[in-house]
Scaffold this active site. Sequence first.
Site, short mmCIF file in Angstrom:
data_model
loop_
_atom_site.label_atom_id
_atom_site.label_comp_id
_atom_site.label_asym_id
_atom_site.label_seq_id
_atom_site.Cartn_x
_atom_site.Cartn_y
_atom_site.Cartn_z
N GLU A 163 0.83 -1.20 0.00
CA GLU A 163 0.00 0.00 0.00
C GLU A 163 0.86 1.26 0.00
O GLU A 163 1.57 1.52 0.97
CB GLU A 163 -0.92 0.05 1.22
CG GLU A 163 -1.79 1.31 1.22
CD GLU A 163 -2.58 1.51 2.49
OE1 GLU A 163 -3.56 2.28 2.44
OE2 GLU A 163 -2.24 0.93 3.53
N GLU A 191 -12.09 2.78 5.25
CA GLU A 191 -11.04 3.22 6.15
C GLU A 191 -11.10 4.74 6.23
O GLU A 191 -10.30 5.45 5.61
CB GLU A 191 -9.66 2.75 5.69
CG GLU A 191 -8.57 3.06 6.71
CD GLU A 191 -7.19 2.66 6.26
OE1 GLU A 191 -6.81 1.49 6.50
OE2 GLU A 191 -6.49 3.50 5.67
#
EC number: 5.3.1.22
Length: 277
Positions: free
Chosen positions: A150, A249
Amino acid sequence: MAPLRFSANVSWLFPELPGLPARLRAAGSSGFEAAEVAWPYAEPPEALARTAREAELRLVLINTPPGDREKGEMGLGAVPGRQAAFREGLEQAVLYAKALGCPRIHLMAGRVPQGADRAAVRSEMETVFLENLRHAAGVLAQESLVGLLEPINTRITDPQYFLDTPQQAAAILQKVGRPNLQLQMDLFHWQIMDGNLTGNIREFLPLVGHVQVAQVPGRGEPDSPGELNFPYLFQLLEDEGYKGFVGCEYRPQGDTVEGLNWLRSYWDRRGRPQAGR
């Protein structure tokens, strides 16, 4: 085109509730079929797995341990001199993933060491990362698990993070060349670093194993004020055939459940797919 599948990131959602078990139960009660958690390691894995089953949730993503937070560590994958600690953390993550039935682990790259110049250490850190990723790919393959990379933005969120653009992450994935390593696309970070989301989604989606969403710049709900047009982006993901999960998120701007109106509207319009791996 199949509707998108959403997972509740219980490290972010339901902050009004103490502890992961209560948040998992709240996610299940709110209609989620899947959940993700950054670091589950303060709870026994069997207890978390039991709570998730009772809440009828599938766990779809966890992170490798961050390292020594008091010393400013945020992942160890690319940090020189911390290879042994990264591998120990990977073993712990695999243990939890197996107990939780979780198929994906975010392999955190970590930060440029304090006091170091990013450009000066970039080559060394990439070499360490490649070495650790090759090791991780082998470990994960034995358990039929997927590792994710990520990029985290260095403009706002974490100026010292090593991996900060999709281009950098894709180049590293190409160098490693392992099919069970994929890209984690957090649209919050991608917008801040590069914008051009339509082009980047179309270019990099074949590498993507997981998506995460939050509004920019406030990191609130997708329908909170900000730069991103999420109805358009969700439609684009559908049109491009994305089949993975979309992790919520974000930082709730008020009560988490009341703030899920955007998701209930999506479900009313598109339906709720059955959760899968």
